[in-house]
Design an enzyme around this catalytic site. Structure first.
Site, PDB file in Angstrom:
ATOM      1  N   LYS A 146      10.009 -61.372  17.658  1.00  0.00           N
ATOM      2  CA  LYS A 146       9.822 -60.062  16.923  1.00  0.00           C
ATOM      3  C   LYS A 146       8.798 -60.219  15.879  1.00  0.00           C
ATOM      4  O   LYS A 146       8.361 -61.257  15.360  1.00  0.00           O
ATOM      5  CB  LYS A 146      11.427 -60.050  16.008  1.00  0.00           C
ATOM      6  CG  LYS A 146      11.499 -60.972  14.964  1.00  0.00           C
ATOM      7  CD  LYS A 146      12.623 -60.796  14.169  1.00  0.00           C
ATOM      8  CE  LYS A 146      12.681 -59.775  13.040  1.00  0.00           C
ATOM      9  NZ  LYS A 146      11.889 -60.337  11.815  1.00  0.00           N
ATOM     10  N   HIS A 238      18.394 -59.929  13.608  1.00  0.00           N
ATOM     11  CA  HIS A 238      19.452 -61.247  13.056  1.00  0.00           C
ATOM     12  C   HIS A 238      20.900 -60.826  13.019  1.00  0.00           C
ATOM     13  O   HIS A 238      21.984 -61.243  13.422  1.00  0.00           O
ATOM     14  CB  HIS A 238      18.740 -61.873  12.186  1.00  0.00           C
ATOM     15  CG  HIS A 238      17.492 -62.234  12.166  1.00  0.00           C
ATOM     16  ND1 HIS A 238      16.846 -62.709  13.361  1.00  0.00           N
ATOM     17  CD2 HIS A 238      16.479 -62.402  11.213  1.00  0.00           C
ATOM     18  CE1 HIS A 238      15.611 -62.950  13.109  1.00  0.00           C
ATOM     19  NE2 HIS A 238      15.376 -62.772  11.659  1.00  0.00           N
TER      20      HIS A 238
HETATM   21  C1  BG6 Z   1      12.501 -63.320   9.595  1.00  0.00           C
HETATM   22  C2  BG6 Z   1      12.197 -62.244   8.787  1.00  0.00           C
HETATM   23  O1  BG6 Z   1      12.696 -62.966  11.034  1.00  0.00           O
HETATM   24  O2  BG6 Z   1      13.585 -64.005   9.206  1.00  0.00           O
HETATM   25  C3  BG6 Z   1      11.946 -62.663   7.379  1.00  0.00           C
HETATM   26  O3  BG6 Z   1      11.029 -61.529   9.142  1.00  0.00           O
HETATM   27  C4  BG6 Z   1      13.090 -63.579   6.809  1.00  0.00           C
HETATM   28  O4  BG6 Z   1      11.657 -61.875   6.493  1.00  0.00           O
HETATM   29  C5  BG6 Z   1      13.426 -64.739   7.875  1.00  0.00           C
HETATM   30  O5  BG6 Z   1      12.670 -64.064   5.580  1.00  0.00           O
HETATM   31  C6  BG6 Z   1      14.731 -65.455   7.548  1.00  0.00           C
HETATM   32  O6  BG6 Z   1      15.115 -66.383   8.357  1.00  0.00           O
HETATM   33  P1  BG6 Z   1      15.672 -67.593   7.738  1.00  0.00           P
HETATM   34  O7  BG6 Z   1      15.935 -68.667   9.119  1.00  0.00           O
HETATM   35  O8  BG6 Z   1      14.847 -68.318   6.825  1.00  0.00           O
HETATM   36  O9  BG6 Z   1      16.966 -67.207   7.302  1.00  0.00           O
END
Ligand code: BG6
Length: 488
Positions: A146, A238
């Site tokens: 993404k 997510h």
């Molecule tokens: C990414 C987003 O996909 O996921 C970010 O673009 C976000 O904005 C990140 O901070 C969060 O991932 P994780 O694994 O740190 O929870």
């Protein structure tokens, strides 16, 4: 699904943030754990003219700051970096890639994984160049991540550029949340145990909460983030992927098609909203200056590179429904935000209260059982149960206690695989189960686009919240209106 014996990984954007921060540390950890094919090579490609030694210095600096650094071992590092070479070339040029092929990638018996660690704007030209350079073979795979579009139409456009050249089976769309250990454990918990399934429906489950809370702001990514916002950056991918794994029907087996078909069904059952539903079901927020981790932090519109005015949401919450037999009437409360009080991601499955309490003086009905699946910072699973306080009191005093269902740390510290380790290895061994199929992405966009259009139409602007808080007050009201509260 076995790893091939000989495999090459071509990373386009090989000197970029994603490659340095995530991919090389994960690949080293795989190498050290003897998980990579014996004959494995990594080709990092970028337009920059970086000498090999300088490139490896950068790789090492980022590695030292990563979790994988706990597994550093001189000999393994030396072997790993001897397989990692930097190539300064323009990956949109078929001639440049053809030259690389002739020099090093000519053996069609070797598997080839191409990782596009670049903005999607160049996916099309790079794929075209890969094809014209003769690198698209039946054992070639392409990995993308993404943002895959800003809505359904732009996704389809990006996707077409990939699928015009590759078959769907060759395209691996990463959602790194699916690589997290606890997320996969969710499948084991739901489908390898008997005790949950009979309760896993609207008869016994009162509501489900999914929270992905971040304490960080958007420092350094303001421009990108401002074009996306929390809905596109976190919800469309997510949060909806977590929702799918929680809500899907048991697949017949763990084959990629079976799992992905079930996830797709969940997405297609998400109830569309109407404009009159926005007020009570959707919350948008944007942080203003506050305190985070004991330090003063700027508001969203005062971040580095920010513009004074923006209507982009840094917080999003929704009460969603899945219109099918299993989940009829069960609200799914989803929320995500930046600069919240704490960094944590959690799924909370809250069961209905017992139908009748034989402990009249205890508030049994107010303390429902909860299954809490925590993804980060720590990875735990616990079941909150009512339990008697030890003692001779005639009234049988009760309290809520959490039964820890987490798995013992069987391996050395820091050895729980990082999401990218799992996902990279799955691409190498051609297992797409944890990758998102194009129809899933499309369906998720359809739902998000519909809500986005309603919000834009209604001119809904984000409510301000102080950095370091739990988000806008309307998010509290979203669940309080139903007599519930967020678990924080
Ligand atoms: C990414 C987003 O996909 O996921 C970010 O673009 C976000 O904005 C990140 O901070 C969060 O991932 P994780 O694994 O740190 O929870």
């Amino acid at each position: 699904m076995q790893s091939p014996t000989a495999c090459d990984l071509l990373i386009v954007g090989g000197e970029g943030d994603l490659a340095l921060r995530k991919l090389y540390p994960a690949l080293y950890a795989l190498w050290r754990g003897n998980c990579l094919p014996e004959d494995f090579r990594i080709f990092a490609v970028s337009r920059r003219e970086t000498p090999q030694a300088e490139f490896l210095r950068q790789v090492r600096n980022w590695f030292d700051a990563s979790q994988a650094a706990q597994q550093f071992e001189e000999n393994a590092w030396h072997q790993f970096t001897s397989r990692l070479t930097f190539h300064s070339l323009d990956a949109t040029s078929p001639e440049a890639l053809a030259l690389l092929r002739e020099e090093t990638l000519n053996d069609s018996g070797r598997h080839l994984v191409v990782y596009l660690a670049t903005p999607p704007a160049i996916f099309g030209p790079v794929c075209e160049a890969i094809k014209r350079a003769g690198l698209v073979r039946s054992n070639t795979r392409i990995v993308v991540e993404k943002p895959l579009g800003a809505d359904r139409d732009s996704f389809l456009q990006i996707n077409r550029q990939l699928t015009d050249i590759f078959e769907e089976r060759q395209v691996y769309r990463i959602d790194h949340y699916l690589g997290k250990e606890t997320v996969q454990n969710l499948l084991a918990l739901r489908f390898a145990n008997m005790f949950l399934e009979p309760l896993w429906n609207s008869k016994y489950i009162d509501n489900i909460q999914i929270t992905v809370a971040e304490s960080l702001g958007v420092t350094g990514r303001w421009e990108f983030y401002d074009g996306a916002g929390a809905m596109r950056d976190m919800l469309q991918n997510h949060l909806l992927q977590l929702l799918c794994l929680i809500a899907m029907e048991p697949p017949a087996h763990l084959e990629p098609t079976a799992v992905r078909n079930e996830k797709l069904k969940v997405l297609s059952c998400l109830r569309p909203l109407r404009e009159d539903m926005l007020r009570d079901n959707v919350v948008l927020g944007q942080y203003v200056a506050g305190t985070s981790g004991g330090q003063s932090v700027p508001g969203y519109c005062e971040e580095e590179g920010a513009q004074a005015q923006s209507r982009t949401e840094t917080f999003f919450a929704i009460k969603a429904h899945i219109d099918n037999w299993r989940w009829a009437g069960v609200p799914f409360y989803l929320r995500t935000g930046k600069r919240l009080q704490r960094q944590f991601s959690e799924i909370v499955v809250e069961f209905k209260p017992v139908p009748h309490s034989i402990f009249p003086e205890q508030r049994v009905m107010d303390a429902p059982n909860r299954l809490v699946i925590r993804l980060q910072p720590d990875e735990t699973i616990s079941l909150e149960l009512m339990n008697k306080v030890a003692g001779l009191d005639v009234k049988v005093p009760l309290r809520t206690a959490a039964l820890d269902l987490s798995f013992p740390e069987e391996n050395e510290p820091g050895s729980t695989p990082d999401a990218y380790q799992r996902l990279l290895l799955d691409v190498i061994r051609e297992n797409p189960t944890l990758f998102v199929r194009s129809d899933e992405v499309e369906e998720a966009w359809k739902w998000v686009d519909q809500i986005r259009a309603l919000l834009d139409n209604a001119g809904k602007t984000p409510e301000k919240y102080t950095a370091g808080s739990w988000g806008p007050t309307a998010a509290v009201a979203l669940v309080a209106r139903d007599g519930r509260s967020w678990r924080e």
